[in-house]
Write a protein that holds these residues in place. Structure first.
Motif, PDB file in Angstrom:
ATOM      1  N   THR B 143     -61.049   0.290  75.911  1.00 16.63           N
ATOM      2  CA  THR B 143     -61.898  -0.747  76.486  1.00 16.63           C
ATOM      3  C   THR B 143     -61.752  -0.810  78.004  1.00 16.63           C
ATOM      4  N   MET B 144     -61.026   0.163  78.566  1.00 20.70           N
ATOM      5  CA  MET B 144     -60.825   0.247  80.008  1.00 20.70           C
ATOM      6  C   MET B 144     -60.085  -0.980  80.550  1.00 20.70           C
ATOM      7  N   THR B 145     -59.214  -1.522  79.744  1.00 18.92           N
ATOM      8  CA  THR B 145     -58.382  -2.618  80.213  1.00 18.92           C
ATOM      9  C   THR B 145     -57.116  -2.039  80.816  1.00 18.92           C
ATOM     10  N   GLN B 146     -56.390  -2.926  81.479  1.00 19.75           N
ATOM     11  CA  GLN B 146     -55.094  -2.575  82.032  1.00 19.75           C
ATOM     12  C   GLN B 146     -54.059  -2.961  80.978  1.00 19.75           C
ATOM     13  N   VAL B 147     -53.315  -2.006  80.458  1.00 18.73           N
ATOM     14  CA  VAL B 147     -52.342  -2.311  79.416  1.00 18.73           C
ATOM     15  C   VAL B 147     -50.941  -2.226  80.003  1.00 18.73           C
ATOM     16  N   GLU B 148     -50.189  -3.311  79.904  1.00 16.14           N
ATOM     17  CA  GLU B 148     -48.834  -3.353  80.451  1.00 16.14           C
ATOM     18  C   GLU B 148     -47.826  -3.621  79.335  1.00 16.14           C
ATOM     19  N   ALA B 149     -46.676  -2.981  79.398  1.00 21.19           N
ATOM     20  CA  ALA B 149     -45.664  -3.157  78.353  1.00 21.19           C
ATOM     21  C   ALA B 149     -44.505  -4.011  78.848  1.00 21.19           C
ATOM     22  N   VAL B 150     -44.088  -4.948  77.986  1.00 19.32           N
ATOM     23  CA  VAL B 150     -42.908  -5.772  78.247  1.00 19.32           C
ATOM     24  C   VAL B 150     -41.813  -5.293  77.302  1.00 19.32           C
ATOM     25  N   PRO B 151     -40.558  -5.224  77.772  1.00 13.47           N
ATOM     26  CA  PRO B 151     -39.495  -4.632  76.945  1.00 13.47           C
ATOM     27  C   PRO B 151     -39.230  -5.385  75.641  1.00 13.47           C
ATOM     28  N   VAL B 152     -38.714  -4.641  74.682  1.00 15.06           N
ATOM     29  CA  VAL B 152     -38.273  -5.166  73.396  1.00 15.06           C
ATOM     30  C   VAL B 152     -36.762  -4.957  73.316  1.00 15.06           C
ATOM     31  N   ASP B 153     -36.034  -5.971  72.816  1.00 15.81           N
ATOM     32  CA  ASP B 153     -34.614  -5.745  72.529  1.00 15.81           C
ATOM     33  C   ASP B 153     -34.341  -6.141  71.079  1.00 15.81           C
ATOM     34  N   ASP B 154     -33.077  -6.350  70.728  1.00 18.38           N
ATOM     35  CA  ASP B 154     -32.750  -6.641  69.330  1.00 18.38           C
ATOM     36  C   ASP B 154     -33.399  -7.924  68.815  1.00 18.38           C
ATOM     37  N   ASP B 155     -33.845  -8.797  69.721  1.00 20.10           N
ATOM     38  CA  ASP B 155     -34.542 -10.019  69.316  1.00 20.10           C
ATOM     39  C   ASP B 155     -36.049  -9.917  69.512  1.00 20.10           C
ATOM     40  N   GLY B 156     -36.541  -8.690  69.602  1.00 22.10           N
ATOM     41  CA  GLY B 156     -37.977  -8.497  69.740  1.00 22.10           C
ATOM     42  C   GLY B 156     -38.447  -8.613  71.177  1.00 22.10           C
ATOM     43  N   LEU B 157     -39.732  -8.870  71.357  1.00 23.65           N
ATOM     44  CA  LEU B 157     -40.332  -8.972  72.698  1.00 23.65           C
ATOM     45  C   LEU B 157     -39.525  -9.914  73.588  1.00 23.65           C
ATOM     46  N   ASP B 158     -39.247  -9.470  74.790  1.00 26.53           N
ATOM     47  CA  ASP B 158     -38.491 -10.269  75.746  1.00 26.53           C
ATOM     48  C   ASP B 158     -39.444 -11.274  76.411  1.00 26.53           C
ATOM     49  N   PRO B 321     -25.546  12.716  67.449  1.00 21.51           N
ATOM     50  CA  PRO B 321     -24.516  12.769  68.492  1.00 21.51           C
ATOM     51  C   PRO B 321     -24.156  11.346  68.961  1.00 21.51           C
ATOM     52  N   GLU B 322     -22.912  11.193  69.409  1.00 20.28           N
ATOM     53  CA  GLU B 322     -22.416   9.853  69.712  1.00 20.28           C
ATOM     54  C   GLU B 322     -23.067   9.210  70.922  1.00 20.28           C
ATOM     55  N   ASP B 323     -23.675  10.014  71.768  1.00 21.84           N
ATOM     56  CA  ASP B 323     -24.310   9.418  72.946  1.00 21.84           C
ATOM     57  C   ASP B 323     -25.764   9.004  72.686  1.00 21.84           C
ATOM     58  N   MET B 324     -26.121   8.976  71.418  1.00 19.83           N
ATOM     59  CA  MET B 324     -27.484   8.531  71.085  1.00 19.83           C
ATOM     60  C   MET B 324     -27.403   7.294  70.190  1.00 19.83           C
ATOM     61  N   THR B 325     -28.394   6.400  70.348  1.00 16.29           N
ATOM     62  CA  THR B 325     -28.425   5.193  69.517  1.00 16.29           C
ATOM     63  C   THR B 325     -29.617   5.248  68.563  1.00 16.29           C
ATOM     64  N   PHE B 326     -29.485   4.506  67.472  1.00 14.24           N
ATOM     65  CA  PHE B 326     -30.615   4.366  66.550  1.00 14.24           C
ATOM     66  C   PHE B 326     -30.661   2.931  66.047  1.00 14.24           C
ATOM     67  N   THR B 327     -31.835   2.465  65.612  1.00 13.83           N
ATOM     68  CA  THR B 327     -31.943   1.111  65.072  1.00 13.83           C
ATOM     69  C   THR B 327     -31.774   1.145  63.559  1.00 13.83           C
ATOM     70  N   ARG B 328     -31.162   0.069  63.017  1.00 12.82           N
ATOM     71  CA  ARG B 328     -31.050  -0.091  61.571  1.00 12.82           C
ATOM     72  C   ARG B 328     -32.044  -1.178  61.175  1.00 12.82           C
ATOM     73  N   PRO B 329     -33.245  -0.804  60.756  1.00 14.05           N
ATOM     74  CA  PRO B 329     -34.295  -1.800  60.512  1.00 14.05           C
ATOM     75  C   PRO B 329     -33.989  -2.660  59.287  1.00 14.05           C
ATOM     76  N   LEU B 330     -34.375  -3.909  59.347  1.00 18.27           N
ATOM     77  CA  LEU B 330     -34.209  -4.836  58.227  1.00 18.27           C
ATOM     78  C   LEU B 330     -35.472  -4.917  57.377  1.00 18.27           C
ATOM     79  N   GLY B 331     -36.371  -3.983  57.609  1.00 20.76           N
ATOM     80  CA  GLY B 331     -37.618  -3.945  56.863  1.00 20.76           C
ATOM     81  C   GLY B 331     -38.496  -2.833  57.415  1.00 20.76           C
ATOM     82  N   GLY B 332     -39.612  -2.566  56.761  1.00 19.08           N
ATOM     83  CA  GLY B 332     -40.567  -1.609  57.295  1.00 19.08           C
ATOM     84  C   GLY B 332     -40.211  -0.158  57.043  1.00 19.08           C
ATOM     85  N   PHE B 333     -40.718   0.716  57.907  1.00 20.58           N
ATOM     86  CA  PHE B 333     -40.731   2.167  57.660  1.00 20.58           C
ATOM     87  C   PHE B 333     -39.913   2.998  58.647  1.00 20.58           C
TER      88      PHE B 333
END
Lengths: 404, 404
Positions: B143-158, B321-333
Motif C-alpha cells: 500500500t506504499m505505506t511506511q512500515v516501522e518495526a518496534v522491538p519484541v522481547d520476552d514480554d512481547g512488543l516493547d 552452539p552455545e553462543d546462539m539463543t533460541f526461544t522456547r514457545p509456550l504455544g504455536g508453531f
C-alpha cells in the motif's frame, strides 16, 4: 457505535477513497431491490437446479482422501485443476494458456479486483461499457480512477465511439477497457465478431489492457460461439472467468488467463487476499471436470435458462407498454428495459415493491448518472411460473407511470 | 513473454506500488526455503493430523442438503455460522461481538488485506513488531505505506519503545499498529498482560487502530490464557483470526471482530475480493463447531504441537552452539534463533540445503534489513523423527559458519 477511534475521528482513519466512494449509492439501490416476499427479478443469482449437487456428493469421499484437500495450496491453483482447465479452455478457445498465463481465483470478482490493484493508480482512466456490471464499476471507482462509459448497441461495445474518445480526450491513455462481450450483464447483448477484432487492434495500437469478463460466455442459447477477445489477442487481453454459473457460487472459484507478466503480478497480489483458493473446492471442480459432467452441466444450463428467457420475453411482448423496448438475450440471465426518458426507475422501485416485484434500476450500471429510465430484469432464479406474473406486475407499474 | 502490452511497455501499465514492491526480496528468500527433498523446518503449515477429516466426511451429506450450501451468501457470512462463532468467541473472550462487529473472511490474510485497503493511503505509517509475520509485512508495503518495526522481547512488543517512537518522530501519527500477541510468528513469544493494557491505552490516546492477529491464540500449551487486545479495547482493536489452525486451511476461512464503523467498510471492500466466503465451507465449519468437536480438536492440537515443541527444544539444547539463543514457545508453531552478529542466514541457506534442511532467514520478518543473523524454525508439519535430525543438521551448518 462510537464516533471516534480513541483520539481520532473514524473519518480521519479511513483511506481517502473511502470518503469518495460512490458505491454507497449503488448499495442503496441494490438494498432496495432485495425484499424477500416479492418476486425478485432483481437478483442475478444462478438457479439451484443447475448446481451439481449429486455429482459433488458422489465425488466428495474420493476428493477428501487426497492429502492436499484440507491443506494450503499453491497461489496459482492446484496443478491437477490447472491442467484439466487449461486443456478445457484450449479446446473451447483454440488457445491453451501456458503454465504462467493462468491463475485460479476465488471467483470472477476477485480476478477483477486483483487486476485493478496491480494496474490502477488514483487518476488513471478506465473505460467500461455503458451499461456495465455494477460490481466491476464499484471496484474500479474504489481505486480512485476515472471511469468512463462508452455506449453499447446490438453489436456490443461501440468501438468507433471508443476510438473517438481516445482521439479527442486530453487525459492519459486509459489503462483498462473492461468489457463483457457475451450476453452482457445487464443488457444481454453480445459483441459482434468484427468489433472484437477491431477492439483488439485498437488496444494494441494504444497499449490498453482489455479485461474480458466471460461470466456468461458458456450460457449461449443457440449454439453460436464467437471468438473470445483473449483468443484474438492473448498479448493484450486478461480473460476473467467464474465457475459460479458452470459449477456453483457456494464454492468460490474463477480464473484469469492473461499475459505472463500480468499473471505474475496477480499471484503476488493474491497473497494479500486469500493467499490461495480453497483446495477442497479445487479438487471437487477438477473431479467434476474430468468426469465429463462439467460439459453436461453446461448443456443442461443452456436449455434451462433458454426456457426461462422465452417465458420472460413472451411476457414482456404481451405486457410491456409499446413505448418501451426490451432486449431478447441470446444467452445469460438478463433482459434490459428502456422506458421513455421521463421515467425514473429509482423512484419507481417503491411502487414496484408495493406490487411485490423487484428489479435493478439502470442507474446502478453507469458511472455517470445515466440509465435513470432503464432497468434490469433477471429470469435466472425466480420460479418459472413467477416470471410471467412478475413481468405483468412490473408492466402495470410502468404503464401507470408512463401515462403520468 | 512479450516485452510490451501493444504500444505500452508493461512497466508503464502497472501501478506505482508494483515497481517499488519489496516483496520480491522476501519471495526470493521464501522460494529458496521450499525444496521438497529436504527436512523443511521452514514452512509454517499446520499438520494434517490435526485436520478434522473424519468430522467433515460425516457432516458433509447433512450440509449439502441445505439449500444455501452451493449458492452465493451474505458478504458478512451466513447467519448460522456467525451466530455460533459470536457465541464461541464471547465465551472465550468475555466479549461477544455485536451483529455489526463481526465479519467472516476467507482466511486471516484476507482480513489484514481488507483492513489495509480501507485504512491506508500511500505515505501513511504502520508500526509492526520486529520481527513480524512476513505476509502482513508485504501486504502493508504494497500500500506504499511506511512500515516501522518496534522491538519484541520476552514480554512481547516493547510498548515503551513504541511510546518513544510516537513522542520523537516527526511524521503523522501511525494509523495502524499490527501485533501478534500470542505465540507470535516468528518469535514464539507472547505479550504480557501489563503490556496489553498499556498498548490499548496508548492506542486510545493517539487514535491508532490496533490490528491484533490471533492466528496461534488457541494453540497455547500450558492452559494460561491472557486477555486478548480486542477484549481489552473493542473500541480501538480489530481482531483478525483464521480457522486454518483450528479447522483446515484447505477451506479458506477467518474472521475480523472490530468496531462497527470499520466492519462496515470491510464488507464493502470484500465485495471487491471474493464477494462472500464460500457457503459450503461456512456450513461445514458451523456443523463442526456446534457438534463440540471444534473444542475437542483444539485440545488435540495443543497436545500435538506441545510434543513437537518439546522435541525441537530438546534438540536445540543438545545441538545448537552455545553462543546462539533460541526461544522456547509456550504455544504455536515456531522457535526463533539468534546467532552471533557476523552470521548471515540468507547466505547460509545454500549450505543448509546441501545438508537437506530448510529454514526461513530472519531478514524476511523485518521491514528494515535487520535479522540477518536470525532464523525461524517451524516444528508444526515436519514428521516427529525428522525434527531432531533437522536441528542436528542445521546446528552443524551453524557451528561450521560460527567458527569462520
Amino acid at each position: 457505535m462510537s464516533v471516534d477511534l480513541g483520539a481520532r475521528p473514524w473519518d480521519q482513519l479511513f483511506a481517502r477513497h473511502v470518503a469518495g466512494d460512490t458505491g454507497d449509492q449503488i448499495t442503496a439501490i441494490l438494498n432496495q431491490s432485495g425484499a424477500t416476499d416479492a418476486i425478485t427479478l432483481s437478483g442475478g443469482f444462478p438457479h439451484p437446479e443447475t448446481f451439481p449437487t449429486q455429482a459433488i456428493a458422489e465425488s466428495f469421499p474420493r476428493v477428501l482422501e487426497q492429502s492436499v484437500a484440507l491443506q494450503y495450496s499453491p497461489t496459482a491453483g492446484l496443478p491437477g485443476l490447472r491442467d484439466w482447465f487449461a486443456g478445457w479452455l484450449g479446446a473451447q478457445e483454440g488457445v491453451r494458456p501456458a503454465e504462467n498465463e493462468l491463475c485460479i481465483t476465488s471467483g470472477g470478482m476477485e480476478g477483477i479486483g486483483l487486476i485493478s490493484r496491480c494496474v490502477l493508480d488514483p487518476g488513471d482512466r478506465v473505460v467500461v461499457e455503458g451499461p456495465t456490471f455494477f460490481g466491476a464499476l464499484v471496484g474500479f471507482q474504489r481505486t480512485m480512477t476515472q471511469v468512463e462509459a462508452v455506449p453499447v448497441d446490438d453489436d456490443g461495445l461501440d468501438v468507433s465511439a471508443l476510438e473517438r474518445l481516445l482521439a479527442t480526450s486530453s487525459g492519459p491513455v486509459p489503462k483498462i477497457v473492461y468489457v463483457i462481450p457475451d450476453f452482457q450483464n445487464p443488457s444481454g447483448l453480445s459483441m459482434s465478431v468484427e468489433r472484437r477484432h477491431a477492439l483488439v487492434a485498437l488496444a494494441r495500437r494504444h497499449g490498453i489492457l482489455i479485461v474480458e469478463d466471460v461470466a456468461y460466455r458458456e450460457l449461449g442459447f443457440d449454439g453460436e460461439r464467437r471468438p473470445s477477445l483473449w483468443a484474438l489477442g492473448p498479448d493484450v487481453v486478461a480473460q476473467v472467468g467464474t465457475f459460479a454459473k458452470t459449477f456453483a457460487p457456494g464454492i468460490r472459484m474463477g480464473w484469469v488467463a492473461a499475459p505472463a507478466e500480468l499473471v505474475g503480478q496477480l499471484l503476488r497480489a493474491k497473497q494479500n487476499t486469500d493467499q490461495c483458493t480453497g483446495a477442497l473446492g479445487q479438487l471437487l471442480l477438477e473431479d467434476y471436470g474430468r468426469s465429463g459432467r462439467f460439459d453436461q452441466g453446461i448443456a443442461f444450463s443452456r436449455k434451462f435458462y433458454r426456457e426461462r428467457r422465452d417465458i420472460m420475453v413472451d411476457a414482456l411482448r404481451t405486457h410491456l407498454p409499446e413505448d418501451m423496448t426490451f432486449t431478447r438475450p441470446l444467452g445469460g440471465f438478463f433482459s434490459w428495459i428502456t422506458a421513455p426518458a421521463h421515467l425514473d426507475t429509482v423512484a419507481l422501485q417503491k411502487q414496484a415493491l408495493d406490487e411485490k416485484v423487484t428489479y435493478v434500476p439502470g442507474a446502478a450500471f453507469y458511472p455517470d448518472g445515466r440509465g435513470q429510465n432503464q432497468l434490469r430484469l433477471a429470469y435466472s432464479r425466480v420460479p418459472d411460473e413467477k416470471i410471467t406474473e412478475g413481468v405483468r406486475k412490473l408492466a402495470s407499474v410502468l404503464t401507470r407511470a408512463g401515462g403520468a
